[in-house]
Scaffold this motif. Structure first.
Motif, PDB file in Angstrom:
ATOM      1  N   VAL A 209      -1.495  32.827  35.815  1.00  0.00           N
ATOM      2  CA  VAL A 209      -2.020  32.343  34.544  1.00  0.00           C
ATOM      3  C   VAL A 209      -0.864  32.310  33.553  1.00  0.00           C
ATOM      4  CG1 VAL A 209      -3.715  32.701  32.720  1.00  0.00           C
ATOM      5  CG2 VAL A 209      -4.262  33.374  35.077  1.00  0.00           C
ATOM      6  N   VAL A 210      -0.481  31.114  33.124  1.00  0.00           N
ATOM      7  CA  VAL A 210       0.674  30.935  32.238  1.00  0.00           C
ATOM      8  C   VAL A 210       0.182  30.361  30.915  1.00  0.00           C
ATOM      9  CG1 VAL A 210       2.919  29.827  31.939  1.00  0.00           C
ATOM     10  CG2 VAL A 210       2.165  30.544  34.221  1.00  0.00           C
ATOM     11  N   SER A 211       0.477  31.084  29.829  1.00  0.00           N
ATOM     12  CA  SER A 211       0.052  30.666  28.488  1.00  0.00           C
ATOM     13  C   SER A 211       1.281  30.498  27.600  1.00  0.00           C
ATOM     14  CB  SER A 211      -0.899  31.703  27.863  1.00  0.00           C
ATOM     15  OG  SER A 211      -2.010  31.939  28.714  1.00  0.00           O
ATOM     16  N   ALA A 212       1.152  29.664  26.569  1.00  0.00           N
ATOM     17  CA  ALA A 212       2.239  29.416  25.624  1.00  0.00           C
ATOM     18  C   ALA A 212       2.094  30.344  24.428  1.00  0.00           C
ATOM     19  CB  ALA A 212       2.234  27.964  25.174  1.00  0.00           C
ATOM     20  N   LEU A 213       3.182  31.047  24.104  1.00  0.00           N
ATOM     21  CA  LEU A 213       3.195  31.972  22.961  1.00  0.00           C
ATOM     22  C   LEU A 213       4.072  31.387  21.865  1.00  0.00           C
ATOM     23  CD1 LEU A 213       2.439  34.941  21.944  1.00  0.00           C
ATOM     24  CD2 LEU A 213       4.753  35.551  22.698  1.00  0.00           C
ATOM     25  N   ALA A 214       3.502  31.212  20.659  1.00  0.00           N
ATOM     26  CA  ALA A 214       4.278  30.785  19.489  1.00  0.00           C
ATOM     27  C   ALA A 214       5.024  32.002  18.953  1.00  0.00           C
ATOM     28  CB  ALA A 214       3.365  30.187  18.433  1.00  0.00           C
ATOM     29  N   VAL A 215       6.346  31.995  19.078  1.00  0.00           N
ATOM     30  CA  VAL A 215       7.158  33.169  18.761  1.00  0.00           C
ATOM     31  C   VAL A 215       7.446  33.205  17.264  1.00  0.00           C
ATOM     32  CG1 VAL A 215       9.298  34.405  19.267  1.00  0.00           C
ATOM     33  CG2 VAL A 215       8.185  33.030  21.050  1.00  0.00           C
ATOM     34  N   GLN A 216       7.110  34.330  16.638  1.00  0.00           N
ATOM     35  CA  GLN A 216       7.419  34.510  15.226  1.00  0.00           C
ATOM     36  C   GLN A 216       8.931  34.689  15.047  1.00  0.00           C
ATOM     37  OE1 GLN A 216       5.198  37.760  13.534  1.00  0.00           O
ATOM     38  NE2 GLN A 216       3.226  36.680  13.624  1.00  0.00           N
ATOM     39  N   ASP A 217       9.435  34.157  13.928  1.00  0.00           N
ATOM     40  CA  ASP A 217      10.847  34.277  13.542  1.00  0.00           C
ATOM     41  C   ASP A 217      11.781  33.607  14.541  1.00  0.00           C
ATOM     42  OD1 ASP A 217      10.027  35.850  11.364  1.00  0.00           O
ATOM     43  OD2 ASP A 217      10.123  37.681  12.562  1.00  0.00           O
ATOM     44  N   ALA A 218      11.244  32.756  15.418  1.00  0.00           N
ATOM     45  CA  ALA A 218      12.105  32.025  16.350  1.00  0.00           C
ATOM     46  C   ALA A 218      12.727  30.834  15.642  1.00  0.00           C
ATOM     47  CB  ALA A 218      11.303  31.558  17.554  1.00  0.00           C
ATOM     48  N   PRO A 219      13.972  30.465  15.983  1.00  0.00           N
ATOM     49  CA  PRO A 219      14.579  29.275  15.379  1.00  0.00           C
ATOM     50  C   PRO A 219      13.748  28.042  15.678  1.00  0.00           C
ATOM     51  CG  PRO A 219      16.212  30.602  16.542  1.00  0.00           C
ATOM     52  CD  PRO A 219      14.875  31.157  16.903  1.00  0.00           C
TER      53      PRO A 219
END
Length: 302
Positions: free
Chosen positions: A98-108
């Protein structure tokens, strides 16, 4: 030759040759094992968690120095950005990641055509045997800890179907999700939300944790050790060959000694005739109707 080989000394020699050959075979196995061992051991520094934002940069190539590094990240999942990757084993059973997309905080944030307002990273959250067990990712702010791994290669000419991907390939996933992404993915080991555990290990929906440990470096063949391994096998065969050769030489010496004894006995009979035997006679025809008999005396050489 079998009778010669069954002599006590040659039986003992055979036992000794077998012992020596066994030692040589063990040395060969040891050298063969060393020929395929990785030259570098697993680095312990990869087990110290580091922030994802300072370990890897989006838009860059994935450096080998950060592969297998345990990283931490904070972000949120999008339930619409989740796929299943088939043909994954867990305890010998084939299933799905199960692969989900994570919106990374403070990422460029990347710029340019096709760049999304946020930067994401694929997260392999767990394994399921039945696609129906793959529940939506947890909501809210997630504190993620996992192992950073390089992107897999997509399977060419393969259509995994809706809601699925052929591999954990960043190139394939960014086209499915239409996002900007880091050049790798994270195999999750811990997911916390509001201080509570929301990872696969705490789920009752049939999702199992991946438990991906540190990966050893790729082994390289050491041809010198491989040559030594073959050499010890030759030595083992040579030890048995020497024993066989010695037995054969002993057998031939026995034949030669027996032949010499027979020749000496024959020569002795010629030089020392039996006095009880009558002298030999020679019959010669002197005329058509008469025969002459002469007595031939045996001369004895002194």
């Amino acid at each position: 030759m079998l009778k010669t080989a069954l002599k006590p000394r040659w039986i003992a020699g055979l036992v000794f040759a077998i012992v020596v050959s066994g030692v040589f075979v063990l040395l060969s196995q040891w050298q063969f094992g060393r020929s395929t061992q990785p030259e570098a051991t697993v680095s312990a520094t990869t087990e110290e968690p580091k922030p994802l934002t300072s370990t890897l940069q989006p838009g860059d190539f994935f450096p080998g120095s950060v592969a297998d590094q345990v990283v931490t990240a904070t972000g949120s999942y999008d339930p619409d950005k989740q796929v299943l990757v088939p043909d994954r084993l867990n305890g010998g059973v084939s299933g799905y990641w199960v692969v989900s997309a994570l919106a990374v905080q403070d990422a460029p944030v990347l710029t340019g055509a096709g760049a999304s307002p946020q930067t994401w990273i694929p997260v392999a959250r767990g394994w399921v045997a039945d696609p129906a067990d793959a529940a939506a990712p947890p909501s809210g702010i997630i504190e993620l800890t996992g192992r950073l791994l390089p992107s897999e290669a997509p399977l060419p000419g393969t259509d995994a179907g809706p809601g699925r991907a052929s591999a954990v390939s960043v190139a394939e996933l960014i086209n499915i999700w239409d996002i900007s992404s880091y050049p790798g993915f994270v195999a999750a080991s811990s997911e916390l939300s509001g201080g509570g555990d929301v990872s696969a290990a705490a789920s009752d929906a049939g999702v199992r944790p991946l438990n991906i440990g540190p990966q050893p470096p790729a082994g390289k063949i050491n041809w010198l050790n491989l040559f030594y391994a073959a050499e010890w096998v030759v030595f083992a065969g040579f030890a048995l060959f020497i024993w066989w050769r010695l037995v054969k030489d002993d057998y031939r010496r026995g034949l030669e000694d027996a032949l010499d004894e027979e020749q000496e006995a024959a020569a002795q009979r010629v030089s020392d005739p039996d006095p009880t035997e009558p002298p030999a006679t020679e019959t010669r025809t002197t005329e058509p109707h008469t025969t002459e008999t002469r007595t031939t005396e045996t001369k004895v050489q002194s």
